[in-house]
Motif scaffolding. Structure first.
Motif, short mmCIF file in Angstrom:
data_model
loop_
_atom_site.label_atom_id
_atom_site.label_comp_id
_atom_site.label_asym_id
_atom_site.label_seq_id
_atom_site.Cartn_x
_atom_site.Cartn_y
_atom_site.Cartn_z
N MET A 82 8.22 -13.52 -17.26
CA MET A 82 8.99 -13.51 -18.71
C MET A 82 9.91 -13.86 -19.02
SD MET A 82 6.12 -14.70 -20.91
CE MET A 82 4.64 -14.14 -19.85
N ASN A 83 10.83 -15.19 -19.12
CA ASN A 83 11.69 -15.79 -19.68
C ASN A 83 12.64 -15.80 -21.38
OD1 ASN A 83 11.80 -17.59 -16.92
ND2 ASN A 83 11.17 -19.17 -18.20
N GLY A 115 16.68 -7.78 -17.34
CA GLY A 115 17.74 -9.41 -16.38
C GLY A 115 17.94 -10.42 -16.95
N GLY A 116 17.33 -11.13 -16.16
CA GLY A 116 17.87 -12.76 -16.97
C GLY A 116 17.02 -13.29 -18.43
N MET A 117 16.20 -11.94 -18.77
CA MET A 117 15.38 -12.39 -19.69
C MET A 117 15.16 -12.10 -21.37
SD MET A 117 11.62 -10.56 -20.58
CE MET A 117 11.89 -8.87 -21.45
N LYS A 118 15.90 -12.94 -21.99
CA LYS A 118 16.44 -12.88 -23.24
C LYS A 118 15.15 -12.13 -24.66
CE LYS A 118 19.69 -17.27 -22.58
NZ LYS A 118 19.90 -18.45 -22.89
N VAL A 119 15.78 -11.59 -25.03
CA VAL A 119 15.07 -10.76 -26.25
C VAL A 119 15.06 -11.26 -27.65
CG1 VAL A 119 13.54 -8.99 -27.06
CG2 VAL A 119 14.19 -9.23 -24.69
N HIS A 120 14.70 -12.30 -28.36
CA HIS A 120 15.02 -12.86 -29.77
C HIS A 120 14.43 -12.05 -31.04
CE1 HIS A 120 16.19 -16.70 -27.39
NE2 HIS A 120 15.33 -15.80 -26.67
N ILE A 121 14.96 -11.09 -31.38
CA ILE A 121 14.13 -9.95 -31.83
C ILE A 121 15.02 -10.91 -33.91
CG2 ILE A 121 14.15 -7.63 -32.92
CD1 ILE A 121 14.90 -6.82 -30.81
N ILE A 122 13.81 -10.95 -34.47
CA ILE A 122 13.84 -11.67 -35.94
C ILE A 122 12.63 -10.69 -36.56
CG2 ILE A 122 13.58 -13.60 -37.15
CD1 ILE A 122 12.96 -15.02 -34.64
N ASP A 123 14.73 -10.40 -38.31
CA ASP A 123 13.87 -9.76 -39.07
C ASP A 123 13.73 -10.41 -40.42
OD1 ASP A 123 13.71 -8.67 -41.50
OD2 ASP A 123 15.74 -7.86 -41.66
N SER A 124 12.48 -10.73 -40.35
CA SER A 124 11.42 -11.42 -40.69
C SER A 124 12.19 -11.69 -42.87
CB SER A 124 10.11 -11.29 -41.48
OG SER A 124 9.79 -10.53 -41.99
N ARG A 125 12.71 -10.88 -43.05
CA ARG A 125 13.03 -10.26 -44.59
C ARG A 125 11.83 -9.93 -45.71
NH1 ARG A 125 16.91 -13.70 -41.79
NH2 ARG A 125 15.95 -15.56 -43.75
N CYS A 126 11.05 -10.42 -45.12
CA CYS A 126 9.33 -10.61 -45.85
C CYS A 126 8.00 -9.21 -45.58
CB CYS A 126 9.32 -12.11 -45.03
SG CYS A 126 7.93 -12.91 -46.37
N TYR A 127 6.97 -9.38 -45.35
CA TYR A 127 6.39 -9.03 -45.62
C TYR A 127 4.65 -9.64 -45.71
CZ TYR A 127 9.04 -4.98 -47.84
OH TYR A 127 10.18 -4.37 -47.74
N SER A 128 3.53 -8.98 -44.86
CA SER A 128 2.68 -9.89 -44.63
C SER A 128 2.54 -11.08 -44.29
CB SER A 128 1.42 -9.62 -46.31
OG SER A 128 0.26 -9.79 -45.93
N VAL A 129 1.29 -12.10 -44.93
CA VAL A 129 1.45 -13.51 -44.08
C VAL A 129 2.54 -14.32 -44.15
CG1 VAL A 129 -1.36 -13.55 -44.49
CG2 VAL A 129 -0.02 -14.17 -46.34
N GLY A 130 3.73 -13.61 -45.28
CA GLY A 130 5.61 -14.16 -45.35
C GLY A 130 5.71 -14.39 -44.38
N TYR A 131 5.40 -13.35 -43.11
CA TYR A 131 5.88 -13.79 -41.96
C TYR A 131 4.42 -13.86 -40.78
CZ TYR A 131 5.58 -8.66 -40.56
OH TYR A 131 4.62 -7.34 -40.76
#
Length: 289
Positions: A82-83, A115-131
């Motif tokens: 994965m990139n 390596g060169g793989m980027k990991v984008h971590i997002i705090d949804s600040r939300c719950y359930s189907v909200g995210y």
């Protein structure tokens, strides 16, 4: 082959089977009920959880996803070539899971294992189907060949506007878990009072109080229509309140002119805090940032 991988946690509550349909990697939370551990979406369907929770005198607890599990998952993605890895997680206020993902990424980065793989971590600040809804939309964008940057921009935009309305018809779980702080203001109140709780980012507040389930639904719909951006999607969460849920669906469909963009059931991770007698509706409000 698309080189972007999408990860979320089981608190997303997307309907069963959609993870395979949209190629979404869901990391399950573990749930403790009566000293026994269950894995959400593996050992427990929402309906299984309702039955267990309703027959348990205590409050089910949810274990965070630890950094070691994230390290294993990120290395697995690296081995797949994965990139980009996009990770969308439950509100960091309600779980240490988001911070554990950050820790895992930092550890692997320091060791040069990503390596060169980027990991984008997002705090949804939300719950359930909200995210969960946003994750499904992100999966569609990956399939369409959109870049990781454009997808993360979409996700941040959604989470900047998402508002959760929660009707709790049994406050036992919400009050004792402490995660839905607004619930405490209703405990000990008059018999039959049903609160309408608004959850935005890190804040929860009771915005309406009604006597009876039907009136609570009507009060909630009034607030939702007032706050949501016209023409935008709305989402619905069910538990075990069939009559009130159907009434909510009927009113919101009539008021908005369309059915929910996603309809699902509250799972164990969210239900451990919201309870088994609640209705959730998520709308898109005005941008907050």
């Amino acid at each position: 082959m698309n080189k972007t991988w999408l990860i979320t946690d089981s608190g997303c509550d997307i309907p069963a089977g959609w993870e395979k349909l949209y190629n979404i990697d869901i990391m399950p939370f573990s749930i403790m009920i009566d000293d026994k551990e269950y894995w959400e979406r593996i050992d427990l369907s929402p309906q299984d959880f309702y039955e267990l929770a309703n027959n348990y005198s205590g409050i089910p607890t949810t274990n965070q996803i630890f950094s070691s599990r994230f390290e294993e998952k990120f290395l697995e993605c690296k081995q797949k070539g994965m990139n980009d890895v996009i990770v969308v997680l439950i509100n960091s206020v309600g779980s240490q899971t988001y911070n554990n993902a950050l820790q895992a990424r930092q550890s692997l980065t320091d060791n040069g294992k990503l390596g060169g793989m980027k990991v984008h971590i997002i705090d949804s600040r939300c719950y359930s189907v909200g995210y969960g809804y946003a994750v499904v939309e992100a999966a569609k964008k990956i399939s369409a060949g959109q870049s990781a940057e454009s997808i993360t921009a979409y996700l941040e935009d959604w989470f900047n506007c998402a508002e959760i309305f929660l009707l709790t018809f049994d406050l036992r779980h919400a009050a004792k878990s402490g995660r839905i702080t607004a619930a405490a203001s209703v405990v000990g109140g008059l018999l039959g009072i049903k609160p309408v709780i608004l959850m935005i980012d890190q804040k929860t507040e009771v915005i309406r109080k009604a006597r009876g389930e039907k009136k609570a639904v009507e009060e909630a719909v009034d607030e939702m229509i007032k706050r949501m951006i016209p023409g935008t999607p709305w989402l619905m969460l069910r538990t075990t309140c069939l009559e009130a849920e159907d009434y909510m669906l009927e009113l919101m469909t009539k008021k908005t002119g369309r059915p929910p963009a996603m309809e699902s059931y509250v799972g164990a991770a969210v239900g451990s805090n919201a309870g088994t007698k609640a209705i959730g509706v998520i709308v898109r409000g005005k941008p907050r940032r």
